[in-house]
Scaffold this active site. Structure first.
Site, PDB file in Angstrom:
ATOM      1  N   HIS A 129      23.658   8.122 104.021  1.00 18.24           N
ATOM      2  CA  HIS A 129      24.698   7.486 103.812  1.00 18.24           C
ATOM      3  C   HIS A 129      25.336   7.743 105.659  1.00 18.24           C
ATOM      4  CE1 HIS A 129      29.322   9.793 103.944  1.00 18.24           C
ATOM      5  NE2 HIS A 129      28.393   9.365 102.779  1.00 18.24           N
ATOM      6  N   ASP A 206      19.103  16.054 102.819  1.00 16.83           N
ATOM      7  CA  ASP A 206      21.000  15.630 102.719  1.00 16.83           C
ATOM      8  C   ASP A 206      21.092  16.294 101.138  1.00 16.83           C
ATOM      9  OD1 ASP A 206      22.877  14.525 102.098  1.00 16.83           O
ATOM     10  OD2 ASP A 206      23.000  12.574 103.083  1.00 16.83           O
ATOM     11  N   GLN A 209      25.027  14.792  96.736  1.00 20.47           N
ATOM     12  CA  GLN A 209      24.775  14.792  96.289  1.00 20.47           C
ATOM     13  C   GLN A 209      23.718  15.862  95.383  1.00 20.47           C
ATOM     14  OE1 GLN A 209      26.659  12.462  94.588  1.00 20.47           O
ATOM     15  NE2 GLN A 209      27.988  11.653  96.717  1.00 20.47           N
ATOM     16  N   LYS A 232      31.393  18.557  95.655  1.00 18.69           N
ATOM     17  CA  LYS A 232      30.506  17.318  95.100  1.00 18.69           C
ATOM     18  C   LYS A 232      29.721  18.700  94.260  1.00 18.69           C
ATOM     19  CE  LYS A 232      29.623  13.952  98.444  1.00 18.69           C
ATOM     20  NZ  LYS A 232      30.644  12.955  98.534  1.00 18.69           N
TER      21      LYS A 232
HETATM   22  N1  PMP Z   1      25.482  12.484 102.287  1.00 24.44           N
HETATM   23  C1  PMP Z   1      25.453  12.056 101.496  1.00 24.44           C
HETATM   24  C2  PMP Z   1      24.563  11.477 100.280  1.00 24.44           C
HETATM   25  C3  PMP Z   1      26.847  12.006 101.391  1.00 24.44           C
HETATM   26  O1  PMP Z   1      27.236  11.153  99.559  1.00 24.44           O
HETATM   27  C4  PMP Z   1      27.815  11.733 101.209  1.00 24.44           C
HETATM   28  C5  PMP Z   1      29.530  12.376 100.715  1.00 24.44           C
HETATM   29  N2  PMP Z   1      29.778  10.719 100.054  1.00 24.44           N
HETATM   30  C6  PMP Z   1      28.065  12.681 102.396  1.00 24.44           C
HETATM   31  C7  PMP Z   1      26.618  12.319 102.856  1.00 24.44           C
HETATM   32  C8  PMP Z   1      29.164  13.969 103.405  1.00 24.44           C
HETATM   33  O2  PMP Z   1      29.450  14.787 102.555  1.00 24.44           O
HETATM   34  P1  PMP Z   1      30.934  15.012 103.385  1.00 24.44           P
HETATM   35  O3  PMP Z   1      31.730  14.241 103.420  1.00 24.44           O
HETATM   36  O4  PMP Z   1      31.412  16.229 102.069  1.00 24.44           O
HETATM   37  O5  PMP Z   1      30.018  15.940 104.427  1.00 24.44           O
END
Ligand code: PMP
Length: 412
Positions: A129, A206, A209, A232
């Protein structure tokens, strides 16, 4: 046709915990398949927020009055619940953040700025991400470090051989997504941590998910950091946790200064508070942290295993039913994956599909899912992504597959 669901779960009863699911969207019952972006919240979480504001809103720590004590206890209880939820060895290893993005930025700034040197390497994967790419790019640029990338194969998997080859004596940080938000791939983070540690590199996971879809035991994974987001995993937006091993957190220099993170302040010299407080500058998101505890308890009450079994059944069924859609191309067919189904359809733009599904009350996400380099790798602009949660049903997936067939028929 697969009709398997985890036998222990009463999904209709679970759905009643989520008031938002009762509504109609565009005149149709809401089918919410955008769980990888954010899950819906059960009333246990929603109520905890209003209970806090109605009953004991006060700033935490240092307050001597009853409300401040009650708020502080609730906030610190949440930390204890999360220590157990991720199996951290010590409660002080749990830092409250705004979410995964905030957690990774904290590591990049508070660890990276102090310890990275010119020529050092940071290893990530091609399926990260943006929030596990950009903070590393920024600190790498500042420090003259080098960002290296583990490739993904056609199924959306990485190979441990590639990881091993790419970790060198110069690698200081390996940062990998536990479960990919675009593909669903579950990465072997425990094995990667072993490879990282063999070269004295730190392992960052990370976990955005993973927290509601995977077993999370930070001691067993032996990761040095684990970042995740509350929203999430049925919790509120704007709060999350960062786990870090005590010895490493203690060596790091906080990158945000202000109240709470200090031990003593004078104009000549400021000393910092102990962990975790030295990384929690300012008044935190108290209400949401308190409610986040309810989200963890909600997952535990249903049972992570039961949730995972139900979601796996949904995912398998979705793959089977969506295979019937003419012109469908799946992205992310890894052997181990969470409940994410990502695909394109020949001659149908993802945005058109997304809008036509919305007209039928079905919420999916379309686009690059904050993983542009991964989309570039596959040579596509984006995908249609359906992501499932505990409250989704086989019937919803059937309606989704039939709706997609209708959409394809309209386009052909
Ligand atoms: N890493 C992954 C794999 C994600 O799916 C997300 C959110 N889509 C994030 C990081 C970032 O999370 P946040 O926007 O809640 O900080």
């Amino acid at each position: 046709m697969s009709t398997a669901v985890a036998p222990k779960l009463d999904i209709q009863k679970i759905r009643k915990d989520f008031p938002i699911l009762e509504q109609k969207v565009n005149g149709k019952p809401l089918i919410y398949f955008d769980n990888a972006a954010t899950t819906q919240k059960p009333k246990q979480v929603i109520n905890a927020i209003s209970e806090y504001y109605e009953g004991y809103n006060a700033n935490i720590h240092r307050g001597l009055h009853s409300l401040a004590e009650k708020a502080t206890t609730a906030f610190e209880d949440s930390r204890k619940v999360f220590q157990k939820f991720i199996n951290a060895a010590e409660v002080e290893e749990v830092i409250f953040t705004k979410g995964t993005t905030d957690g990774i930025n904290l590591i990049a700034n508070a660890y990276g700025r102090k310890f990275l040197q010119e020529g050092d390497e940071i290893l990530i994967t091609a399926m990260e991400h943006h929030s596990n790419i950009v903070p590393w790019q920024m600190i790498a640029e500042e420090k003259g470090a080098i960002l290296k990338v583990v490739p993904v194969n056609a199924k959306g998997e990485i190979s441990l051989d590639d990881v091993e080859k790419l970790i060198t004596d110069k690698t200081k940080i390996v940062s990998v997504v536990y479960a990919s938000n675009s593909l669903g791939t579950v990465n072997p983070v425990k094995d990667i941590a072993k490879l990282a540690h063999a070269k004295n590199a730190l392992m960052v996971v990370d976990g955005a998910q993973a927290s509601s879809h995977c077993v999370v035991d930070v001691q067993n994974l032996d990761c040095d950091f684990y970042a995740t987001s509350g929203h999430k995993m049925y919790g509120p937006t704007g709060c999350g946790i960062l786990y870090g091993k005590r010895a490493i957190l203690e060596e790091m220099t906080p990158y945000q200064g202000g109240g709470e993170m200090i031990d003593n302040v004078s104009f000549e010299k400021t000393t910092y508070n102990d962990i975790p407080y030295k990384f929690e500058a300012g008044t935190p998101n108290i209400a949401d942290v308190v409610a986040l505890k309810k989200a963890a308890e909600y997952i535990d009450a249903i049972g992570k295993d039961n949730i995972m079994a139900h979601e796996q059944a949904l995912t398998q069924h979705a793959h089977e039913r969506l295979s019937e859609v003419p012109g469908i191309n799946f992205y992310g067919t890894a052997a181990e994956k969470v409940s994410v189904v990502s695909f394109t359809i020949d001659n149908v733009h993802p945005y058109d599909a997304g809008m036509m599904l919305d007209a039928k009350g079905i919420a999916v996400r379309t686009g690059h899912h904050c993983t542009q380099p991964l989309m570039d790798h596959f040579g596509i602009e984006g995908t249609i992504r359906a992501s499932f949660s505990v409250y989704n049903t086989i019937e919803e997936i059937d309606f989704f597959a039939d709706s997609l067939k209708d959409i394809v028929a309209k386009f052909s």
